[in-house]
Design an enzyme around this catalytic site. Structure first.
Site, mmCIF file in Angstrom:
data_model
loop_
_atom_site.group_PDB
_atom_site.id
_atom_site.type_symbol
_atom_site.label_atom_id
_atom_site.label_comp_id
_atom_site.label_asym_id
_atom_site.label_seq_id
_atom_site.Cartn_x
_atom_site.Cartn_y
_atom_site.Cartn_z
ATOM 1 N N LYS A 107 0.866 3.744 -3.317
ATOM 2 C CA LYS A 107 1.317 3.033 -2.077
ATOM 3 C C LYS A 107 2.975 3.480 -2.055
ATOM 4 C CE LYS A 107 -2.188 -0.434 -1.784
ATOM 5 N NZ LYS A 107 -3.086 -0.200 -2.796
HETATM 6 C C1 LIG Z 1 -4.434 -0.066 -2.532
HETATM 7 C C2 LIG Z 1 -5.279 0.761 -3.548
HETATM 8 C C3 LIG Z 1 -6.241 1.301 -3.585
HETATM 9 C C4 LIG Z 1 -7.113 1.044 -2.286
HETATM 10 O O1 LIG Z 1 -6.460 1.716 -1.185
HETATM 11 P P1 LIG Z 1 -6.977 1.469 0.536
HETATM 12 O O2 LIG Z 1 -6.220 2.499 1.008
HETATM 13 O O3 LIG Z 1 -6.668 0.176 0.429
HETATM 14 O O4 LIG Z 1 -8.357 2.123 0.468
HETATM 15 C C5 LIG Z 1 -6.862 1.865 -4.722
HETATM 16 N N1 LIG Z 1 -6.315 1.861 -5.772
HETATM 17 C C6 LIG Z 1 -5.287 1.453 -5.891
HETATM 18 C C7 LIG Z 1 -4.620 1.370 -7.352
HETATM 19 C C8 LIG Z 1 -4.284 0.400 -4.940
HETATM 20 O O5 LIG Z 1 -3.401 0.019 -5.145
#
Ligand SMILES: *Cc1c(COP(=O)(O)O)cnc(C)c1O
Length: 429
Positions: A107
């Site tokens: 993210k």
């Molecule tokens: C947020 C997250 C996901 C999921 O991603 P999405 O875009 O919400 O499907 C998967 N793995 C980790 C470690 C995350 O922080």
């Protein structure tokens, strides 16, 4: 570039408006009004291009003329200030590691890009103030806090459930200070989420210019397009059909992958791998969308019962279930299966994954049984240290602390404890 609301009951807006509003007034998600595929020559020469160049070419149509070319290039190079290695796991299976950023979660890219876009838009408006309000169950908060640290005109308020996030995650939220405030909520994640939703609808808080920073926001969602182009850049020379598996919760990341395909990226098939929160694997059986309350699992960043970005994926297929099924599969895995995969990856391939990546790997293996000779990639979305409570005992190892994490381990935690919506409102003022 104009964005429409997928509920179609709100006016079209500019990129800047879509970023500052987050969600449309009719509660719909914003979606690009047009999507123009990239030229063949771009794909033919992709292996010779830098990540920054690729990212610029991919995203410029979604920004249009709203950010000057030089400024957009600078935003991109500051966003992508770390690597995205593709690591070979076994014959024709690769892990695309998205966790080398400052908070070691994928993210980081979306948060850094969004923060810099907002800073750009605020630059010539000294009186403009935005408040980013987020509820976090772990990873989002840290990436947002770090991405927005010291961004001009932006206050960040993060709600997290007291005692329900890991020690590292809590430190990532509570030790930065400056324009970042952590509100420690006496409750669970859903309580935090409910308060945030209520605040967005509260007309008495309109003057705060509240904005979301989850993948609903186009500026956090769109830069995730880059990962899929970076993977293709490395794999093109193999000349094999490419299958990509994405561990999915809110389905923002995989939605960006499918959008990359619409831009012309030659990906044969996508897999959304989930934990027991299996709303989409069930949808793929009969086309019926029946969300359920979320269940707690080891891969807690994917504990989502009603994935908000799925509507964007359906839009990309004009709600044509058969066409969609041709390009996309989804499989759910239990915590037990996740642990077995973690162990297998370590003992057979000497690869240290964490629960989300392990689920991506399982989904990829499942799908590859159905294809002839092809190459598969799963996304590893967090560094194993972020989930050390699972990884260390399962693999019977002790993980070294990466420098990004070490630097926050001795800093002082600062949070404000709150219990009710009134507490939140009083804080926001
Ligand atoms: C947020 C997250 C996901 C999921 O991603 P999405 O875009 O919400 O499907 C998967 N793995 C980790 C470690 C995350 O922080």
């Amino acid at each position: 570039m104009l964005y429409k609301s997928l509920n179609l009951k709100a006016p079209k807006v500019t990129f800047e408006q879509a970023v500052t509003l987050g969600l449309a007034p009719d509660k719909g998600l914003y979606f690009p009004d047009t999507i123009i595929p990239l030229e063949n020559s771009f794909f033919e020469t992709i292996a010779t291009r830098s990540n920054e160049e690729i990212a610029y070419t991919v995203i410029k149509q979604f920004i249009g003329s709203e950010i000057e070319e030089n400024d957009l290039r600078k935003i991109i190079s500051e966003t992508l200030c770390f690597g995205f290695p593709l690591t070979k796991i076994e014959e024709n299976i690769y892990s695309l590691e998205l966790y080398h950023g400052p908070t070691m979660a994928f993210k980081d890219v979306g948060a850094r890009f969004m923060a810099r876009c907002l800073a750009y838009f605020n630059k010539n408006k000294p009186n403009q103030k935005n408040t980013i309000l987020v509820a976090t169950s772990g990873d989002t908060g840290g990436a947002v806090a770090n991405g927005f640290l010291n961004v001009q005109g932006v206050e960040v308020v993060i709600l997290y459930p007291s005692g329900k996030v890991s020690d590292i995650q809590e430190r990532q939220l509570t030790t930065l200070g400056q324009n970042i405030t952590a509100l420690e909520v006496d409750g669970v994640f859903d309580d935090c989420q409910d308060m945030v939703k209520r605040a967005f609808l509260d007309s008495e808080l309109a003057h705060k210019n509240l904005t979301s920073a989850n993948s609903i926001n186009v500026a956090r969602w769109l830069p995730q397009l880059f990962y899929f182009f970076f993977a293709y850049k490395e794999l093109k020379k193999m000349n094999l059909p490419i299958i990509i598996s994405v561990p999915s919760g809110n389905f923002g990341n995989i939605c960006a992958g499918i959008m990359a395909k619409k831009l012309g990226l030659p990906i044969q098939h996508f897999v959304a791998a989930t934990n027991l929160n299996d709303t989409i694997p069930r949808f793929m059986l009969d086309g019926m969308y029946n969300p359920k309350p979320s269940k707690a699992t080891l891969s807690n960043a994917m504990d989502v019962g009603n994935p908000s970005n799925f509507i964007r994926i359906q839009e990309l297929y004009k709600h044509d279930f058969l066409a969609f099924k041709n390009d996309f599969s989804s499989y759910a895995f239990s915590d037990e299966e996740t642990l077995v995969a973690l162990k297998d990856l370590y003992t057979k391939n000497q690869y240290i994954a964490e629960p989300h990546g392990a689920i991506g790997y399982l989904g990829l293996k499942e799908e590859m049984k159905k294809h002839g000779k092809s190459v598969g990639v799963f996304l590893e979305t967090a560094h194993p240290i972020k989930f050390l409570d699972t990884v260390e005992p399962t693999l019977e190892i002790c993980l070294p602390i990466p420098t990004q994490i070490e630097s926050i381990m001795n800093k002082e935690k600062k949070s404000i404890k709150i219990k009710t919506y009134t507490d939140l409102k009083n804080y926001l003022g």
